[in-house]
Write an enzyme that holds these catalytic residues in place. Structure first.
Site, PDB file in Angstrom:
ATOM      1  CB  SER A 236      -0.867   0.154   1.074  1.00  0.00           C
ATOM      2  OG  SER A 236      -0.229  -0.249   2.324  1.00  0.00           O
TER       3      SER A 236
ATOM      4  CB  ALA B 135       6.961   0.941  -1.483  1.00  0.00           C
ATOM      5  CD  GLN B 136       3.884  -1.715  -8.403  1.00  0.00           C
ATOM      6  OE1 GLN B 136       2.679  -1.225  -7.890  1.00  0.00           O
ATOM      7  NE2 GLN B 136       4.452  -1.714  -9.324  1.00  0.00           N
ATOM      8  CB  VAL B 137       9.063  -4.797  -4.263  1.00  0.00           C
ATOM      9  CG1 VAL B 137      10.625  -5.366  -4.534  1.00  0.00           C
ATOM     10  CG2 VAL B 137       9.070  -4.247  -2.896  1.00  0.00           C
TER      11      VAL B 137
ATOM     12  CE  LYS C 211      10.708  -2.334   0.374  1.00  0.00           C
ATOM     13  NZ  LYS C 211      10.748  -2.565   1.927  1.00  0.00           N
TER      14      LYS C 211
ATOM     15  CG  ASP D 150       6.284  -7.750  11.522  1.00  0.00           C
ATOM     16  OD1 ASP D 150       5.976  -8.777  12.352  1.00  0.00           O
ATOM     17  OD2 ASP D 150       5.785  -7.573  10.505  1.00  0.00           O
TER      18      ASP D 150
END
Length: 560
Positions: free
Chosen positions: A139, A141-143, A157, A292
């Protein structure tokens, strides 16, 4: 919403309607009523029914789906709430932990338009090749996979276009909702919703700057410089900025595919021990940790080596907080419920006063801990019980500790998945021992004494000036005294006793004066029988005066 900015206000109003529509569709219309947004939903022409498929889901699953559809701000809200084990029960924590950022991908040309406008040339000019098909779409960034000149594989990224404006609008709404919740509900106010909203704002704004992830990764990589079994992807700073992060690609086996890990002949017990050691080092030695560490953020490499990825969410533990945590553990080990209660109340901002009910509950918890053999202790279960105790007494954990407990629990679960005999107590013992020894090192004690001496000297130096300011304020009439209402609860009683004593003193004075007048008058010719009354009055005055003096002395300074 911001007065005087109609464009922003209109955008925010449209966003409210969109969010309300999502909540209603997922069966959370009651949330709108509690937030006072039901009228907004009606004005926007929204219905009140949910999808038929949603009716079969439990409420926590419907909330998770709604948050995912509402976008990155609310996904982040859910992710942070999933770390707040002190606020939500375990089934809600488990469900919110499943939150994903996956969204439909943006066409590559649209994705890189902002970056290319800033660079002044096509992004493809800087790389030998870029795969325009994304490896993943989140939601924020795009890789994409890319190759540097010479063939080195990296990932790009790239931040989604227009996402900052959407998030800033959502954050304004979130702050407003937090204030409404505090004003409308005393129960909600106890959990400091404004502070949670501000924590979300800090976290998501940090993630919006993709260079922050690079800085986090490099800080953690520096602490593992002497450990060849732990890998952190290298950051390529010549192309990394707020909108794009370029880092080495990790080609190991994903932690989510244990069948492939076993088939590769890797030693799962050794991997569990190394992974636990690495995360515990981040927590207790470095006090800067991956918040995480779930299997999706871990890869396993040949030689039983481990690679961690995705450092967008990290936790930082102050030295004082770490020491308080160790004190808490000591309180449990030494069976001191009063010490444990004092620390928990301090964390919650509830004041240092004793809480007998809390101490009794902690005493029962400690008794159960001491009845279990050390090897049978399950830290995650104990942490869960301690957190349940905190919720039961309406206490709140600081956000850094809530994040640490969640990461610790995730780590133990992953360790037991790899190795059913994994012993978290044995893994954590050397780190706790080092913290204890470090706290009592002569050099640290000397430093603390030196700091205390410097503070004392500074106080002594400032004392004349502070006293001068105090006297000047008194002379100006600006000196104010702070009243503690607890100390004046008995004020009516004090006034009543004082008034009684004043009345008695006046009566005694009148008797003495009257007796003197009568005795004098007898000498001038009044009947002698009046002398007995004058003498009786004088004796009564003496008796009353003695009683008054005894009463004042018995009452002491606080009762005069």
């Amino acid at each position: 919403m911001i007065p005087g900015d109609p464009v922003r206000a209109l955008h925010d109003l449209g966003r409210v309607a969109e969010l309300a529509r999502i909540l209603i569709r997922h069966g959370s219309g009651d949330v709108l009523r509690r937030l006072g947004l039901e009228r907004v939903a009606r004005v926007a022409g929204l219905g009140t029914g949910m999808d038929a498929s949603g009716a079969r889901l439990p409420p926590q699953a419907r909330l998770r789906l709604a948050l995912e559809e509402m976008g990155p701000t609310f996904v982040k809200l859910g992710q942070i709430l999933s770390t707040r084990v002190d606020l939500l029960p375990p089934d809600w924590i488990e469900e919110l932990s499943k939150l994903q950022n996956a969204v439909p991908p943006v066409p590559f040309a649209d994705l890189v338009a902002e970056i290319e406008a800033e660079l002044g040339h096509p992004l493809l000019d800087d790389f030998e090749r870029i795969d325009t098909e994304p490896l993943g779409a989140g939601s924020i960034a795009q890789v994409h996979r890319a190759w540097l000149a010479g063939g080195r594989a990296v990932i790009l990224k790239i931040r989604r276009p227009g996402i900052r404006e959407v998030i800033e609008s959502d954050l304004r709404l979130l702050m407003r909702l937090a204030d409404m919740a505090s004003a409308e509900s005393a129960m909600a106010a106890r959990f400091h919703p404004r502070a949670i909203a501000e924590e979300i704002a800090r976290s998501i704004r940090s993630e919006l700057d993709l260079a922050n992830e690079g800085r986090n990764a490099e800080r953690i990589a520096a602490s593992f410089g002497d450990r060849p079994d732990i890998h952190i992807p290298a950051i390529h700073w010549q192309w990394t900025n707020e909108r794009m992060n370029v880092q080495d690609i990790v080609t190991g086996l994903p932690g989510t595919d244990l069948d492939a890990v076993r088939a590769a002949g890797l030693d799962l017990q050794l991997i569990a021990a190394r992974g636990a050691s690495a995360v515990l080092q981040m927590m207790f030695d470095d006090r800067f940790f991956h918040a995480d560490p779930h299997p999706g953020n871990v890869f396993y490499l040949p030689g039983n080596e481990i690679a961690f990825i995705d450092f967008g969410m990290v936790g930082h533990l102050s030295r004082q907080r770490r020491d308080e945590l160790v004190d808490l553990l000591f309180g449990i080990v030494e069976e001191r419920p009063d010490r444990v209660a004092r620390i928990l109340l301090g964390w919650s901002g509830a004041g240092p006063g004793p809480d007998p009910a809390l101490e009794t509950r902690i005493d029962r918890f400690i008794d159960r801990v001491h009845r279990v053999p050390l090897k049978a202790i399950r830290p995650a279960a104990l942490a869960g019980e301690l957190v349940a105790l905190i919720r039961e007494h309406d206490l709140v954990l600081p956000s850094d500790l809530a994040m640490l407990i969640k990461a610790f629990t995730t780590l133990e679960g992953m360790g037991r998945t790899l190795d059913p005999e994994f012993d978290m107590v044995a893994a954590a013992e050397p780190f706790l021992r080092r913290v204890i020894l470090e706290r009592h090192r002569p050099s640290r004690l000397v430093r603390q004494l030196r700091d205390a001496a410097v503070s004392g000297a500074g106080l002594a130096i400032r004392l004349p000036e502070d006293l001068g300011e105090l006297l000047a304020a008194a002379q100006r009439g600006d000196l104010r005294a702070r009243l503690d209402m607890r100390q004046i609860e008995d004020l009516p009683g004090h006034i009543d006793r004082a008034a009684t004593r004043v009345a008695l003193a006046i009566l005694i004075a009148a008797l003495i004066l009257g007796s003197s007048i009568v005795m004098t008058a007898i000498e001038t010719g009044l009947p002698m029988g009046l002398g007995a009354f004058a003498t009786l009055g004088f004796l009564a005055a003496v008796a009353g005066g003695l009683w008054l003096l005894w009463s004042i002395l018995r009452g002491g300074p606080g009762h005069r």
